[in-house]
Motif scaffolding. Structure first.
Motif, PDB file in Angstrom:
ATOM      1  N   VAL A 107       3.352 -13.597  25.949  1.00  0.00           N
ATOM      2  CA  VAL A 107       2.586 -14.950  26.393  1.00  0.00           C
ATOM      3  C   VAL A 107       2.730 -15.007  27.679  1.00  0.00           C
ATOM      4  CG1 VAL A 107       2.464 -17.369  26.205  1.00  0.00           C
ATOM      5  CG2 VAL A 107       2.354 -15.823  24.179  1.00  0.00           C
ATOM      6  N   PHE A 108       4.085 -15.039  28.406  1.00  0.00           N
ATOM      7  CA  PHE A 108       4.406 -15.263  29.647  1.00  0.00           C
ATOM      8  C   PHE A 108       3.710 -14.176  30.749  1.00  0.00           C
ATOM      9  CE2 PHE A 108       8.624 -17.161  28.479  1.00  0.00           C
ATOM     10  CZ  PHE A 108       7.981 -18.535  28.756  1.00  0.00           C
ATOM     11  N   ALA A 109       3.813 -13.089  30.132  1.00  0.00           N
ATOM     12  CA  ALA A 109       3.078 -11.862  30.889  1.00  0.00           C
ATOM     13  C   ALA A 109       1.399 -11.911  30.833  1.00  0.00           C
ATOM     14  CB  ALA A 109       3.433 -10.324  30.313  1.00  0.00           C
ATOM     15  N   LYS A 110       1.139 -12.466  29.778  1.00  0.00           N
ATOM     16  CA  LYS A 110      -0.495 -12.721  29.909  1.00  0.00           C
ATOM     17  C   LYS A 110      -0.759 -13.699  30.872  1.00  0.00           C
ATOM     18  CE  LYS A 110      -4.203 -13.899  26.556  1.00  0.00           C
ATOM     19  NZ  LYS A 110      -4.802 -15.013  27.236  1.00  0.00           N
ATOM     20  N   GLN A 111       0.027 -15.140  30.914  1.00  0.00           N
ATOM     21  CA  GLN A 111      -0.389 -16.072  31.812  1.00  0.00           C
ATOM     22  C   GLN A 111      -0.187 -15.548  33.152  1.00  0.00           C
ATOM     23  OE1 GLN A 111       2.597 -19.130  30.491  1.00  0.00           O
ATOM     24  NE2 GLN A 111       1.026 -19.721  28.864  1.00  0.00           N
ATOM     25  N   ARG A 112       0.709 -14.841  33.446  1.00  0.00           N
ATOM     26  CA  ARG A 112       1.038 -14.173  34.745  1.00  0.00           C
ATOM     27  C   ARG A 112      -0.133 -13.315  35.169  1.00  0.00           C
ATOM     28  NH1 ARG A 112       6.030 -13.761  37.933  1.00  0.00           N
ATOM     29  NH2 ARG A 112       7.172 -15.069  36.344  1.00  0.00           N
ATOM     30  N   ALA A 113      -0.724 -12.400  34.100  1.00  0.00           N
ATOM     31  CA  ALA A 113      -1.921 -11.793  34.624  1.00  0.00           C
ATOM     32  C   ALA A 113      -3.147 -12.583  34.826  1.00  0.00           C
ATOM     33  CB  ALA A 113      -2.153 -10.733  33.428  1.00  0.00           C
ATOM     34  N   PHE A 169      14.525 -11.912  17.678  1.00  0.00           N
ATOM     35  CA  PHE A 169      14.032 -10.843  18.634  1.00  0.00           C
ATOM     36  C   PHE A 169      12.599 -10.951  18.727  1.00  0.00           C
ATOM     37  CE2 PHE A 169      12.876  -6.507  19.871  1.00  0.00           C
ATOM     38  CZ  PHE A 169      13.751  -6.476  20.803  1.00  0.00           C
ATOM     39  N   PHE A 170      11.825 -10.984  17.644  1.00  0.00           N
ATOM     40  CA  PHE A 170      10.377 -10.847  17.679  1.00  0.00           C
ATOM     41  C   PHE A 170       9.720 -11.950  18.236  1.00  0.00           C
ATOM     42  CE2 PHE A 170      10.967  -7.981  13.831  1.00  0.00           C
ATOM     43  CZ  PHE A 170      10.429  -6.737  14.585  1.00  0.00           C
ATOM     44  N   VAL A 171      10.399 -13.258  18.264  1.00  0.00           N
ATOM     45  CA  VAL A 171      10.082 -14.597  18.739  1.00  0.00           C
ATOM     46  C   VAL A 171      10.300 -14.347  20.084  1.00  0.00           C
ATOM     47  CG1 VAL A 171      10.509 -17.073  18.903  1.00  0.00           C
ATOM     48  CG2 VAL A 171      10.374 -15.987  16.796  1.00  0.00           C
ATOM     49  N   THR A 172      11.262 -13.971  20.694  1.00  0.00           N
ATOM     50  CA  THR A 172      11.405 -13.761  22.241  1.00  0.00           C
ATOM     51  C   THR A 172      10.261 -12.845  22.637  1.00  0.00           C
ATOM     52  OG1 THR A 172      13.380 -12.270  21.785  1.00  0.00           O
ATOM     53  CG2 THR A 172      13.839 -14.576  22.254  1.00  0.00           C
ATOM     54  N   SER A 173      10.188 -11.470  22.049  1.00  0.00           N
ATOM     55  CA  SER A 173       9.278 -10.537  22.471  1.00  0.00           C
ATOM     56  C   SER A 173       7.775 -11.066  22.366  1.00  0.00           C
ATOM     57  CB  SER A 173       9.294  -9.402  21.301  1.00  0.00           C
ATOM     58  OG  SER A 173      10.230  -8.747  21.332  1.00  0.00           O
ATOM     59  N   PHE A 174       7.667 -11.965  21.429  1.00  0.00           N
ATOM     60  CA  PHE A 174       6.180 -12.520  21.358  1.00  0.00           C
ATOM     61  C   PHE A 174       6.033 -13.620  22.700  1.00  0.00           C
ATOM     62  CE2 PHE A 174       3.088 -15.894  20.079  1.00  0.00           C
ATOM     63  CZ  PHE A 174       1.982 -14.946  19.855  1.00  0.00           C
ATOM     64  N   SER A 175       7.127 -14.378  22.948  1.00  0.00           N
ATOM     65  CA  SER A 175       7.096 -15.288  23.943  1.00  0.00           C
ATOM     66  C   SER A 175       7.166 -14.801  25.352  1.00  0.00           C
ATOM     67  CB  SER A 175       8.076 -16.110  24.017  1.00  0.00           C
ATOM     68  OG  SER A 175       9.416 -15.677  23.887  1.00  0.00           O
ATOM     69  N   LEU A 176       7.606 -13.592  25.519  1.00  0.00           N
ATOM     70  CA  LEU A 176       7.684 -12.851  26.947  1.00  0.00           C
ATOM     71  C   LEU A 176       6.122 -12.030  26.853  1.00  0.00           C
ATOM     72  CD1 LEU A 176      10.931 -10.848  26.820  1.00  0.00           C
ATOM     73  CD2 LEU A 176      10.080 -12.701  28.368  1.00  0.00           C
ATOM     74  N   MET A 204       8.605 -22.885  35.255  1.00  0.00           N
ATOM     75  CA  MET A 204       8.398 -22.136  34.367  1.00  0.00           C
ATOM     76  C   MET A 204       9.020 -20.753  34.620  1.00  0.00           C
ATOM     77  SD  MET A 204       5.979 -21.914  31.481  1.00  0.00           S
ATOM     78  CE  MET A 204       4.689 -21.055  30.661  1.00  0.00           C
ATOM     79  N   ASP A 205       9.420 -20.408  35.640  1.00  0.00           N
ATOM     80  CA  ASP A 205      10.215 -19.289  35.866  1.00  0.00           C
ATOM     81  C   ASP A 205      11.476 -19.206  35.429  1.00  0.00           C
ATOM     82  OD1 ASP A 205       8.187 -17.939  37.432  1.00  0.00           O
ATOM     83  OD2 ASP A 205       8.905 -18.982  39.384  1.00  0.00           O
ATOM     84  N   TRP A 206      11.972 -20.420  35.394  1.00  0.00           N
ATOM     85  CA  TRP A 206      13.506 -20.809  34.727  1.00  0.00           C
ATOM     86  C   TRP A 206      13.467 -20.451  33.214  1.00  0.00           C
ATOM     87  CZ3 TRP A 206      14.669 -24.130  31.123  1.00  0.00           C
ATOM     88  CH2 TRP A 206      13.746 -25.266  30.889  1.00  0.00           C
ATOM     89  N   MET A 207      12.427 -20.876  32.567  1.00  0.00           N
ATOM     90  CA  MET A 207      12.172 -20.506  31.170  1.00  0.00           C
ATOM     91  C   MET A 207      11.945 -19.314  30.643  1.00  0.00           C
ATOM     92  SD  MET A 207      10.532 -22.917  28.598  1.00  0.00           S
ATOM     93  CE  MET A 207      10.147 -22.978  26.869  1.00  0.00           C
ATOM     94  N   GLU A 208      11.015 -18.525  31.586  1.00  0.00           N
ATOM     95  CA  GLU A 208      11.016 -17.231  31.487  1.00  0.00           C
ATOM     96  C   GLU A 208      12.219 -16.476  31.589  1.00  0.00           C
ATOM     97  OE1 GLU A 208       8.166 -13.364  33.123  1.00  0.00           O
ATOM     98  OE2 GLU A 208       7.818 -15.414  33.725  1.00  0.00           O
ATOM     99  N   ALA A 209      13.206 -16.541  32.629  1.00  0.00           N
ATOM    100  CA  ALA A 209      14.539 -15.783  32.734  1.00  0.00           C
ATOM    101  C   ALA A 209      15.216 -16.286  31.525  1.00  0.00           C
ATOM    102  CB  ALA A 209      15.038 -16.651  34.272  1.00  0.00           C
ATOM    103  N   LEU A 210      15.423 -17.273  31.053  1.00  0.00           N
ATOM    104  CA  LEU A 210      16.132 -17.682  29.976  1.00  0.00           C
ATOM    105  C   LEU A 210      15.555 -16.883  28.786  1.00  0.00           C
ATOM    106  CD1 LEU A 210      18.344 -19.613  28.486  1.00  0.00           C
ATOM    107  CD2 LEU A 210      16.497 -21.115  28.062  1.00  0.00           C
ATOM    108  N   VAL A 211      14.530 -16.865  28.527  1.00  0.00           N
ATOM    109  CA  VAL A 211      14.102 -15.887  27.383  1.00  0.00           C
ATOM    110  C   VAL A 211      14.363 -14.409  27.551  1.00  0.00           C
ATOM    111  CG1 VAL A 211      11.919 -15.184  26.169  1.00  0.00           C
ATOM    112  CG2 VAL A 211      12.130 -17.525  26.735  1.00  0.00           C
TER     113      VAL A 211
END
Length: 119
Positions: free
Chosen positions: A75-81, A66-73, A1-8
């Motif tokens: 979601v990643f931050a919420k999962q990490r929290a 840009f908005f889609v990547t912002s939203f996905s970031l 999952m880390d590589w996907m977050e880095a790609l986003v």
């Protein structure tokens, strides 16, 4: 999952820079009057209509991405929290500290303050 977050994150930064560039390239609405005095719009790369509609469409497309990547970031931050919360990280508890003596030998931290109390 880390590589996907880095790609986003990489796509997000590239899109942000591209959006800034596209906005700076576009002409304002008041620039059409200057083109009437020999602008030569029929000799441009984008045709006689000019680059307005193409750049507007590209800006809209990049803004959506840009908005889609912002939203996905987000979601990643919420999962990490949530993962950090489930990991059993200890919480800070408030405790009373013993008075500390300074270099002169007087106690500090006794609860008295030079500041006036609020009423």
């Amino acid at each position: 999952m880390d590589w996907m977050e880095a790609l986003v994150v990489v796509v997000h930064v590239v899109i942000a820079v591209a959006l800034v560039g596209l906005v700076l390239i576009q002409q304002g609405k008041g620039a059409d009057a200057g083109a009437a005095f020999g602008g030569g719009a029929s000799q441009t790369v984008f045709g006689s209509q000019g680059s307005g509609s193409f750049l507007t469409r590209m800006t809209t497309l990049l803004a959506i991405v840009f908005f889609v990547t912002s939203f996905s970031l987000a979601v990643f931050a919420k999962q990490r929290a949530e993962v950090a919360g489930e990991a059993g990280i200890p919480t800070v508890k408030e405790s009373r500290q013993a008075p500390v003596q300074d270099a002169a030998g007087s106690e500090t931290g006794s609860g008295e303050s030079d500041l006036p109390e609020l009423e």
